[in-house]
Design a protein around this motif. Structure first.
Motif, PDB file in Angstrom:
ATOM      1  N   THR A 209     -17.965 -60.469  94.021  1.00  0.00           N
ATOM      2  CA  THR A 209     -19.121 -60.387  93.132  1.00  0.00           C
ATOM      3  C   THR A 209     -19.980 -61.641  93.274  1.00  0.00           C
ATOM      4  N   PRO A 210     -21.165 -61.668  92.659  1.00  0.00           N
ATOM      5  CA  PRO A 210     -22.000 -62.874  92.736  1.00  0.00           C
ATOM      6  C   PRO A 210     -21.296 -64.124  92.200  1.00  0.00           C
ATOM      7  N   GLU A 211     -20.436 -63.936  91.204  1.00  0.00           N
ATOM      8  CA  GLU A 211     -19.728 -65.069  90.616  1.00  0.00           C
ATOM      9  C   GLU A 211     -18.668 -65.633  91.561  1.00  0.00           C
ATOM     10  N   ASP A 212     -18.310 -64.885  92.587  1.00  0.00           N
ATOM     11  CA  ASP A 212     -17.243 -65.299  93.500  1.00  0.00           C
ATOM     12  C   ASP A 212     -17.731 -66.145  94.667  1.00  0.00           C
ATOM     13  N   VAL A 213     -19.030 -66.391  94.762  1.00  0.00           N
ATOM     14  CA  VAL A 213     -19.561 -67.125  95.912  1.00  0.00           C
ATOM     15  C   VAL A 213     -20.410 -68.296  95.455  1.00  0.00           C
ATOM     16  N   GLY A 214     -20.611 -69.250  96.368  1.00  0.00           N
ATOM     17  CA  GLY A 214     -21.452 -70.400  96.065  1.00  0.00           C
ATOM     18  C   GLY A 214     -22.923 -70.075  96.180  1.00  0.00           C
ATOM     19  N   GLU A 215     -23.762 -71.039  95.822  1.00  0.00           N
ATOM     20  CA  GLU A 215     -25.208 -70.814  95.795  1.00  0.00           C
ATOM     21  C   GLU A 215     -25.789 -70.589  97.184  1.00  0.00           C
ATOM     22  N   GLN A 216     -25.149 -71.146  98.214  1.00  0.00           N
ATOM     23  CA  GLN A 216     -25.663 -70.997  99.581  1.00  0.00           C
ATOM     24  C   GLN A 216     -24.579 -70.518 100.551  1.00  0.00           C
ATOM     25  N   THR A 217     -23.604 -69.817 100.030  1.00  0.00           N
ATOM     26  CA  THR A 217     -22.548 -69.293 100.896  1.00  0.00           C
ATOM     27  C   THR A 217     -23.119 -68.270 101.871  1.00  0.00           C
ATOM     28  N   HIS A 218     -22.695 -68.360 103.116  1.00  0.00           N
ATOM     29  CA  HIS A 218     -22.998 -67.301 104.079  1.00  0.00           C
ATOM     30  C   HIS A 218     -21.790 -66.389 104.184  1.00  0.00           C
ATOM     31  N   ILE A 219     -22.016 -65.072 104.096  1.00  0.00           N
ATOM     32  CA  ILE A 219     -20.934 -64.085 104.107  1.00  0.00           C
ATOM     33  C   ILE A 219     -21.023 -63.225 105.362  1.00  0.00           C
ATOM     34  N   ASN A 220     -19.939 -63.168 106.102  1.00  0.00           N
ATOM     35  CA  ASN A 220     -19.803 -62.207 107.191  1.00  0.00           C
ATOM     36  C   ASN A 220     -19.009 -61.018 106.660  1.00  0.00           C
ATOM     37  N   ALA A 221     -19.702 -59.907 106.420  1.00  0.00           N
ATOM     38  CA  ALA A 221     -19.043 -58.699 105.903  1.00  0.00           C
ATOM     39  C   ALA A 221     -18.583 -57.865 107.093  1.00  0.00           C
ATOM     40  N   MET A 222     -17.308 -57.982 107.437  1.00  0.00           N
ATOM     41  CA  MET A 222     -16.783 -57.413 108.673  1.00  0.00           C
ATOM     42  C   MET A 222     -15.916 -56.180 108.458  1.00  0.00           C
ATOM     43  N   GLY A 223     -15.493 -55.924 107.234  1.00  0.00           N
ATOM     44  CA  GLY A 223     -14.478 -54.902 107.008  1.00  0.00           C
ATOM     45  C   GLY A 223     -14.973 -53.470 107.061  1.00  0.00           C
ATOM     46  N   ALA A 224     -16.192 -53.225 106.632  1.00  0.00           N
ATOM     47  CA  ALA A 224     -16.680 -51.847 106.554  1.00  0.00           C
ATOM     48  C   ALA A 224     -16.991 -51.298 107.940  1.00  0.00           C
ATOM     49  N   ASP A 225     -16.257 -50.267 108.343  1.00  0.00           N
ATOM     50  CA  ASP A 225     -16.505 -49.634 109.640  1.00  0.00           C
ATOM     51  C   ASP A 225     -16.509 -48.115 109.525  1.00  0.00           C
TER      52      ASP A 225
END
Length: 330
Positions: A209-225
């Motif tokens: 969720t938004p609360e789980d990340v930092g203000e400038q975190t970059h996320i690689n969303a790799m799981g959805a296939d």
């Protein structure tokens, strides 16, 4: 002329990550410039075996090289329990674009893991903060290993936080990298507050969720296939800068597929394709960019680019087995 056969261990040995990251970056640029051909992935469904086959062909041309190939890959979920085989098996056929000669046949499963990690690294290079030194990983399966291997090749990663319900998998990961990095187990939120976060789970209910990340975190969303898979909450996606690898694949089976299908997220919420950023058509991270998300579905151009690197290094290092698959005199 001989065809080179490369087994899994040989692909792993020849897959020099820094070279693969650069080749994947070149592939994204070529795709954006129109210097690549990548027909849609085709499927053969086999419900009687609870499985399917997928064919992924591509050709690409860069300033330095061109390459062509086909990855033939399956997904059979019953394999581990019923046949003592992996769920996913892949075979890569790497060909000479000029003559069509099959230069190499190589294990596509190891190749896929390497190029998937490399794609995340390319995205991280353009979308993460410049001095990123911490990496969070949600999901400690096999793909988590190449996420760290690849991302640490382009950022000075020192701290790694791994979140997974399976404590044994987390410990195996820590044992594998503990001598090289400061690795520890943590919660999803602790992983998400790192500079970079890679999510590599098969979940269908969002876990970040938004609360789980930092203000400038970059996320690689790799799981959805596949359709229905969804790791990041809709609120997080709507707040973030979203960069995708391919519009058709991502809206069908990538991280954004569920909210896009429901109309919660539209094309207006998608900021760019990674190739546009690599080619300089649009900007990646700027000083005022907040959270960024890379939605990765995996493209055939990535497989061909990685196969090019593996083949060239295998030739240089005398890795693999040469055999006469085709009689050149015919």
């Amino acid at each position: 002329m001989k065809t080179l056969l490369l087994e899994s261990d040989e692909v792993d040995e020849a897959a020099q990550m820094a070279d693969i990251v650069r080749a994947i970056e070149q592939a994204f640029g070529a795709y954006e410039r129109g210097d690549a051909q990548m027909p849609a992935k085709s499927y053969i469904d086999l419900p009687q075996y609870n499985g399917d086959f997928r064919s992924m062909p591509a050709y690409l041309e860069t300033d330095e090289w061109d390459a062509a190939g086909l990855k033939w890959v399956n997904v059979h979920p019953d394999n581990p329990a019923d046949h003592d085989l992996p769920t996913v098996l892949g075979t890569m056929i790497y060909s000479d674009p000029e003559t069509g000669f099959p230069l190499a046949i190589m294990d596509g499963t190891t190749l896929t893991m390497k190029r998937t990690g490399a794609a995340a690294a390319v995205a991280t290079d353009y979308l993460a903060v410049e001095d990123a030194s911490s990496l969070g990983i949600v999901g400690a399966g096999v793909q988590s290993y190449t996420q760290l291997e690849a991302i640490s090749a382009i950022r000075p990663i020192e701290e790694v936080v791994v979140a997974d319900k399976d404590e044994d998998r987390v410990q195996r990961f820590i044992d594998a990298f503990g001598d090289e990095f400061d690795v520890r187990a943590g919660s999803i939120s602790e992983a998400g507050h790192c500079d970079v976060l890679s999510t590599v789970t098969p979940v269908e209910e969002p876990i970040v969720t938004p609360e789980d990340v930092g203000e400038q975190t970059h996320i690689n969303a790799m799981g959805a296939d596949a359709e229905g898979k969804h790791e990041l909450s809709d609120d997080l996606l709507l707040e973030a800068m979203i960069v995708i690898d391919d519009h058709k694949q991502c809206t069908h089976s990538g991280e954004i597929n569920v909210p896009y299908g429901e109309g919660t997220l539209t094309d207006a919420d998608i900021d760019a394709e990674l190739g546009e950023i690599v080619a300089g058509v649009t900007d990646g991270r700027t000083d005022d960019t907040g959270v960024t998300v890379f939605d990765s579905t995996g493209l055939a151009i990535q497989d061909v680019a990685a196969a090019h690197v593996v083949y060239e290094i295998a030739l240089e290092t005398d890795v693999g087995y040469e055999f006469g698959m085709i009689d050149a005199a015919q």
